[in-house]
Design an enzyme around this catalytic site. Structure first.
Site, PDB file in Angstrom:
ATOM      1  N   GLU A  64      64.762 -74.114 -28.650  1.00 40.13           N
ATOM      2  CA  GLU A  64      64.104 -73.005 -29.738  1.00 40.13           C
ATOM      3  C   GLU A  64      64.466 -71.559 -29.110  1.00 40.13           C
ATOM      4  O   GLU A  64      64.707 -72.157 -27.712  1.00 40.13           O
ATOM      5  CB  GLU A  64      62.776 -72.734 -30.206  1.00 40.13           C
ATOM      6  CG  GLU A  64      62.039 -74.898 -30.847  1.00 40.13           C
ATOM      7  CD  GLU A  64      60.740 -74.858 -30.489  1.00 40.13           C
ATOM      8  OE1 GLU A  64      60.162 -73.734 -30.575  1.00 40.13           O
ATOM      9  OE2 GLU A  64      60.443 -75.587 -30.867  1.00 40.13           O
TER      10      GLU A  64
ATOM     11  N   LYS B 106      62.492 -68.933 -26.791  1.00 39.02           N
ATOM     12  CA  LYS B 106      61.276 -68.074 -26.514  1.00 39.02           C
ATOM     13  C   LYS B 106      60.921 -66.484 -26.774  1.00 39.02           C
ATOM     14  O   LYS B 106      61.861 -66.100 -26.025  1.00 39.02           O
ATOM     15  CB  LYS B 106      61.591 -68.755 -24.893  1.00 39.02           C
ATOM     16  CG  LYS B 106      60.178 -68.697 -24.539  1.00 39.02           C
ATOM     17  CD  LYS B 106      60.385 -68.982 -22.942  1.00 39.02           C
ATOM     18  CE  LYS B 106      58.612 -68.840 -21.597  1.00 39.02           C
ATOM     19  NZ  LYS B 106      57.904 -67.859 -22.288  1.00 39.02           N
TER      20      LYS B 106
ATOM     21  N   ASP C 206      59.489 -63.366 -26.913  1.00 35.18           N
ATOM     22  CA  ASP C 206      59.409 -62.788 -25.638  1.00 35.18           C
ATOM     23  C   ASP C 206      57.738 -61.875 -26.479  1.00 35.18           C
ATOM     24  O   ASP C 206      57.819 -60.453 -26.747  1.00 35.18           O
ATOM     25  CB  ASP C 206      59.511 -61.410 -25.304  1.00 35.18           C
ATOM     26  CG  ASP C 206      59.197 -61.501 -23.838  1.00 35.18           C
ATOM     27  OD1 ASP C 206      58.255 -61.517 -23.599  1.00 35.18           O
ATOM     28  OD2 ASP C 206      60.022 -60.209 -23.179  1.00 35.18           O
TER      29      ASP C 206
ATOM     30  N   TYR D 213      55.356 -72.300 -33.866  1.00 38.87           N
ATOM     31  CA  TYR D 213      55.984 -72.737 -33.205  1.00 38.87           C
ATOM     32  C   TYR D 213      55.059 -74.377 -32.494  1.00 38.87           C
ATOM     33  O   TYR D 213      56.207 -75.297 -32.352  1.00 38.87           O
ATOM     34  CB  TYR D 213      56.514 -72.366 -31.541  1.00 38.87           C
ATOM     35  CG  TYR D 213      55.863 -72.186 -30.201  1.00 38.87           C
ATOM     36  CD1 TYR D 213      55.049 -72.468 -29.838  1.00 38.87           C
ATOM     37  CD2 TYR D 213      55.710 -70.419 -30.405  1.00 38.87           C
ATOM     38  CE1 TYR D 213      53.874 -72.272 -29.098  1.00 38.87           C
ATOM     39  CE2 TYR D 213      55.010 -70.110 -29.241  1.00 38.87           C
ATOM     40  CZ  TYR D 213      53.736 -70.636 -29.319  1.00 38.87           C
ATOM     41  OH  TYR D 213      52.501 -70.054 -27.910  1.00 38.87           O
TER      42      TYR D 213
ATOM     43  N   LYS E 283      65.157 -69.321 -18.668  1.00 40.01           N
ATOM     44  CA  LYS E 283      64.665 -67.791 -18.976  1.00 40.01           C
ATOM     45  C   LYS E 283      65.962 -67.591 -18.424  1.00 40.01           C
ATOM     46  O   LYS E 283      66.909 -67.650 -17.765  1.00 40.01           O
ATOM     47  CB  LYS E 283      64.083 -67.971 -17.370  1.00 40.01           C
ATOM     48  CG  LYS E 283      62.191 -68.417 -18.051  1.00 40.01           C
ATOM     49  CD  LYS E 283      61.478 -67.889 -19.117  1.00 40.01           C
ATOM     50  CE  LYS E 283      60.998 -66.406 -18.408  1.00 40.01           C
ATOM     51  NZ  LYS E 283      59.774 -66.362 -17.020  1.00 40.01           N
TER      52      LYS E 283
ATOM     53  N   CYS F  62      79.465 -27.276  -9.130  1.00 42.22           N
ATOM     54  CA  CYS F  62      80.033 -28.576  -9.270  1.00 42.22           C
ATOM     55  C   CYS F  62      79.847 -29.172  -7.499  1.00 42.22           C
ATOM     56  O   CYS F  62      80.295 -28.651  -6.738  1.00 42.22           O
ATOM     57  CB  CYS F  62      81.425 -28.132  -9.355  1.00 42.22           C
ATOM     58  SG  CYS F  62      81.922 -30.033  -9.404  1.00 42.22           S
TER      59      CYS F  62
ATOM     60  N   CYS G 282      84.322 -29.443  -6.430  1.00 43.01           N
ATOM     61  CA  CYS G 282      85.040 -27.844  -6.627  1.00 43.01           C
ATOM     62  C   CYS G 282      84.623 -26.699  -6.378  1.00 43.01           C
ATOM     63  O   CYS G 282      84.779 -25.892  -6.018  1.00 43.01           O
ATOM     64  CB  CYS G 282      85.681 -28.269  -7.756  1.00 43.01           C
ATOM     65  SG  CYS G 282      84.927 -27.535  -9.074  1.00 43.01           S
TER      66      CYS G 282
ATOM     67  N   CYS H 262      80.717 -28.081 -15.983  1.00 40.70           N
ATOM     68  CA  CYS H 262      81.748 -27.842 -14.637  1.00 40.70           C
ATOM     69  C   CYS H 262      82.292 -26.765 -15.256  1.00 40.70           C
ATOM     70  O   CYS H 262      83.195 -26.862 -15.573  1.00 40.70           O
ATOM     71  CB  CYS H 262      82.161 -28.724 -13.663  1.00 40.70           C
ATOM     72  SG  CYS H 262      83.632 -27.638 -12.867  1.00 40.70           S
TER      73      CYS H 262
ATOM     74  N   CYS I  82      89.560 -28.234 -10.906  1.00 43.93           N
ATOM     75  CA  CYS I  82      87.816 -29.490 -10.541  1.00 43.93           C
ATOM     76  C   CYS I  82      89.163 -30.522 -10.224  1.00 43.93           C
ATOM     77  O   CYS I  82      89.290 -31.015 -11.205  1.00 43.93           O
ATOM     78  CB  CYS I  82      86.391 -29.382 -11.379  1.00 43.93           C
ATOM     79  SG  CYS I  82      85.692 -30.579 -10.545  1.00 43.93           S
TER      80      CYS I  82
HETATM   81  S1  IVH Z   1      55.722 -73.999 -26.982  1.00 43.21           S
HETATM   82  C1  IVH Z   1      52.760 -76.342 -24.098  1.00 43.21           C
HETATM   83  N1  IVH Z   1      57.369 -72.036 -28.095  1.00 43.21           N
HETATM   84  O1  IVH Z   1      55.537 -68.812 -24.147  1.00 43.21           O
HETATM   85  C2  IVH Z   1      53.859 -75.619 -24.767  1.00 43.21           C
HETATM   86  N2  IVH Z   1      55.715 -70.991 -26.584  1.00 43.21           N
HETATM   87  O2  IVH Z   1      54.299 -70.545 -20.745  1.00 43.21           O
HETATM   88  C3  IVH Z   1      53.322 -74.164 -25.504  1.00 43.21           C
HETATM   89  N3  IVH Z   1      56.422 -68.949 -26.137  1.00 43.21           N
HETATM   90  O3  IVH Z   1      53.149 -68.375 -24.239  1.00 43.21           O
HETATM   91  C4  IVH Z   1      54.643 -73.550 -25.738  1.00 43.21           C
HETATM   92  N4  IVH Z   1      58.216 -69.543 -27.566  1.00 43.21           N
HETATM   93  O4  IVH Z   1      53.217 -68.265 -26.085  1.00 43.21           O
HETATM   94  C5  IVH Z   1      56.180 -72.514 -27.286  1.00 43.21           C
HETATM   95  N5  IVH Z   1      59.232 -71.546 -28.314  1.00 43.21           N
HETATM   96  C6  IVH Z   1      58.459 -71.236 -28.236  1.00 43.21           C
HETATM   97  C7  IVH Z   1      58.024 -70.191 -27.535  1.00 43.21           C
HETATM   98  C8  IVH Z   1      56.534 -70.208 -26.957  1.00 43.21           C
HETATM   99  C9  IVH Z   1      57.435 -68.238 -26.637  1.00 43.21           C
HETATM  100  C10 IVH Z   1      55.357 -68.500 -25.673  1.00 43.21           C
HETATM  101  C11 IVH Z   1      54.405 -69.534 -25.389  1.00 43.21           C
HETATM  102  C12 IVH Z   1      53.474 -69.190 -24.101  1.00 43.21           C
HETATM  103  C13 IVH Z   1      54.821 -69.498 -22.974  1.00 43.21           C
HETATM  104  C14 IVH Z   1      54.801 -70.859 -22.482  1.00 43.21           C
END
Ligand code: IVH
Length: 679
Positions: free
Chosen positions: A117, A119, A121, A229, A321, A415, A418, A433, A439
């Site tokens: 999945e 991650k 932010d 999620y 990451k 400049c 030059c 310039c 130049c």
């Molecule tokens: S699962 C025990 N899935 O990442 C597992 N977390 O350190 C619980 N996050 O703050 C999290 N995308 O909010 C999971 N696809 C995803 C995620 C996700 C972002 C964030 C989550 C948490 C941090 C985990």
């Protein structure tokens, strides 16, 4: 009010709520809206009017009641029944391999099925539903206790107030991420800036700030989104997921009305996980939301239970990451670079820092206005950002770390290359310039442009060689290049006899050139490839172009008044005419390509998406050739895409094409297309 009317109204209110919920589902969960925003607004207004006329019909779960609560004094604390854990992190491939090995060893199997999945932010949130209704939303806090932000979360349209299915587990806790889209973030900051208010640094901070507003009305105006999620189902004090596996639970969540990421996928074995990582990394820049990596989860819930937890994170999941895109470093000094047209660009020289996967030592500061706006000074600690392949930039200084008064940076009066004076036109951000071709920096950059791939395409004539040619006074203008011989070239640093001979060859080969490229190579201000091609198509002759007046030039598509003036000024300058004459004398020969008008081009109106790696040519080359045939090449697949061209290791774009029934071509089919259309 008579009963018949109120019955009628009640019926209509229910219909409207259903319809609006259906549109929300289509929009946020299926990402496939069926009605324009205006229609949605009309339905909302109709519902509001009815609820106003019949207050007894108002229901806290009506979509009109998302902003219900008044501003709060603070947030109550909430204890999480099941702690909200964090994820173990990995940056390196080896760490992912070690994770997979541990999982396999514990489960005693050869190959593990995972979900991959993105991650997201944003901020973790827990949503509790009782009898199918949202009763509480809480932030993660320290994992055990968070803050009650129900009133604010209710304003987020992507969060269902009511579940779509009556037989959903009860109670049900859904966890996911609240985030802000990038486009929403840009718009929000623009609005804040217009009102002279403090802007947010990134979408994540903006989402956090918006969620912690005491007044839900403010949150309601912020473009917040949600992705689910995971789900927790409480059964006699124990907890379980929804279904038997992670991917199944995501499907069930979607069916209940929760947006889940369309990128979530099942993958078997560690190699497939690493491939997923690369695919998502490639797709990252095109997403409208920030992600900072991917998450791998053992898919099967029984296997998850067997693996269990270690301290605060599950043994069955790992966050892989991406390299950080923002880092902190010291800005040592600001230098000024002189471009081809004399434009001065301040460049930050930085203490080397590893960011976005590479070591960065320079970052652009664009112009003086930008330096003032950001208040960056020599000696500051700064945040440097490098996302994808874009040029690194200084985001902002960390003013709190400024140890002593640092003076504001000033533009030099002369400049640095030059000594000519620097012009700053009132109302324009860029300083220049005034030295023109006197130049050396401008001459060098002009030569570099002349030799570049899309101009004269002189292979092997790079920056280092050009710098030496100008500094040793061997070359003054482009025409001088064609008088160079192998012996002279071999005398330059880092230039062997072989490379010198190759360069002479490359110069020779570049002599015959399409008129459009030659025009582009001349480096007339504001004349890019598109306008150069338009000029070549229109005049089909260099002399005719050189004599054309401003009105004629302006009448050409892709040539505006400013460009027309620059063209005229360029050809009115005797020095430029002299360079052209000498180029022709030294054997440069232009010709006119047989180019059709854009709408008659063989692939006019077609849109292609390139994905994966091709063998016989690079993606930029394929793009260029498709565009030369009149096609458009874009980054994302939609139902309007003519075909997706999929090379090796094509990822989610290929999947998307299949989903939408868009034609897929492999490299051989692309080559066939080229041979049929390029004629
Ligand atoms: S699962 C025990 N899935 O990442 C597992 N977390 O350190 C619980 N996050 O703050 C999290 N995308 O909010 C999971 N696809 C995803 C995620 C996700 C972002 C964030 C989550 C948490 C941090 C985990």
């Amino acid at each position: 009010m008579n009963d018949a009317n109120s019955d009628e109204a009640e019926k209509r209110v229910h219909e409207l709520r259903e319809e609006i919920a259906g549109h929300n589902y289509r929009y946020y969960v299926l990402a496939d809206p069926r009605v324009p925003d205006a229609e949605y607004d009309r339905l909302m207004r109709e519902l509001e009017a009815l609820e106003e006329a019949y207050p007894e019909l108002v229901d806290p779960d009506s979509p009109t009641q998302r902003v219900g609560a008044r501003a709060a004094e603070g947030f109550a604390t909430v204890e999480h029944e099941v702690p909200m854990l964090s994820l173990g992190n990995a940056f390196e491939t080896e760490e992912v391999e070690a994770f997979d090995r541990r999982v396999r060893d514990t489960l005693d199997i050869d190959r593990v099925v995972y979900t991959g999945e993105p991650k997201l932010d944003g901020l973790a949130i827990s949503l509790r539903y009782e009898r199918g209704r949202l009763v509480r939303a809480a932030t993660r806090g320290d994992g055990r206790t968070g803050e009650d932000v129900t009133a604010n979360v209710r304003t987020i349209r992507a969060v269902p107030l009511k579940l779509r299915s009556p037989d959903a587990p009860d109670p049900l806790e859904v966890r996911g991420e609240i985030y802000m889209t990038r486009s929403g973030f840009t718009e929000l900051n623009r609005g804040l800036e217009a009102e002279d208010q403090k802007t947010f640094v990134n979408p994540r901070n903006a989402a956090a700030g918006s969620l912690r507003q005491l007044d839900p009305k403010v949150t309601a105006r912020r473009p917040l989104r949600f992705f689910a999620y995971s789900a927790i189902v409480y059964r006699q004090g124990s907890d379980a997921g929804l279904g038997d596996s992670q991917l199944e639970s995501l499907d069930r969540l979607a069916a209940l009305g929760f947006p889940v990421s369309s990128m979530a996928t099942r993958r078997a074995g560690v190699e497939a996980l690493l491939k997923f990582y690369r695919e998502v990394q490639e797709e990252r820049a095109e997403l409208d939301f920030d992600i900072d990596g991917v998450v791998y989860k053992v898919d099967d819930f029984d296997q998850q239970r067997e693996l269990g937890y270690v301290s605060r994170s599950p043994r069955w999941a790992l966050a892989h990451k991406f390299p950080a895109e923002e880092e902190m470093t010291r800005l040592e000094r600001i230098e000024v670079q002189v471009g081809r047209t004399g434009k001065l660009t301040p460049v930050a020289r930085l203490d080397p820092v590893f960011v976005g996967g590479v070591t960065v030592t320079n970052a652009t500061l664009h112009n003086l206005d930008e330096i003032r706006r950001k208040d960056v000074r020599e000696g500051d600690w700064v945040i440097v950002r490098r996302a994808g392949d874009v040029i690194p930039e200084v985001v902002r200084p960390i003013v709190e770390k400024r140890e002593k008064m640092l003076p504001e940076w000033e533009l030099p009066e002369r400049c640095p290359e030059c000594g000519s004076h620097v012009e700053q036109v009132e109302g324009q951000a860029d300083a220049r310039c005034s030295g023109g071709l006197v130049c050396p920096a401008q001459r060098k950059r002009a030569l570099e442009h002349f030799a570049s791939r899309n101009a004269m395409d002189i292979d092997g004539l790079g920056t280092k060689i050009i710098d030496q040619l100008v500094e040793n006074e061997l070359v003054d203008d482009p025409a001088d290049l064609y008088r160079l011989d192998a012996e002279t070239l071999a005398g330059l640093e880092r230039m062997g006899e072989k490379s010198a001979a190759n360069l002479v060859h490359a110069l020779e080969a570049s002599r015959k050139v399409p008129l459009s490229r030659m025009l582009f190579a001349l480096g007339i201000r504001e004349v890019g490839e598109v306008s150069a091609a338009a000029l070549a198509r229109h005049f089909r002759d260099l002399d005719a172009l050189m004599e054309a007046d401003v009105e004629t030039l302006e009448s050409i598509r892709d040539v505006g008044p400013v460009v027309a003036r620059h063209i005229r000024e360029f050809f009115d300058e005797p020095r430029n005419r002299r360079v052209i004459e000498r180029l022709l004398e030294s054997g440069v020969e232009w010709y006119v390509e047989q180019v059709a008008e854009p709408e008659q081009q063989p692939l006019a109106g077609c849109t292609y998406v390139l994905t994966g790696s091709l063998e016989g040519l690079t993606r930029p080359q394929a793009k260029q050739r498709l565009e030369a045939l009149g096609a458009r090449v874009t980054g994302s697949v939609s139902k309007n895409t003519t075909a997706v061209i999929a090379g090796e290791e094509a990822g989610s774009k290929l999947e998307k094409a299949r989903e939408l029934g868009v034609e897929v071509l492999d490299e051989a089919a692309l080559q066939k297309l080229f041979s049929a259309k390029e004629g």
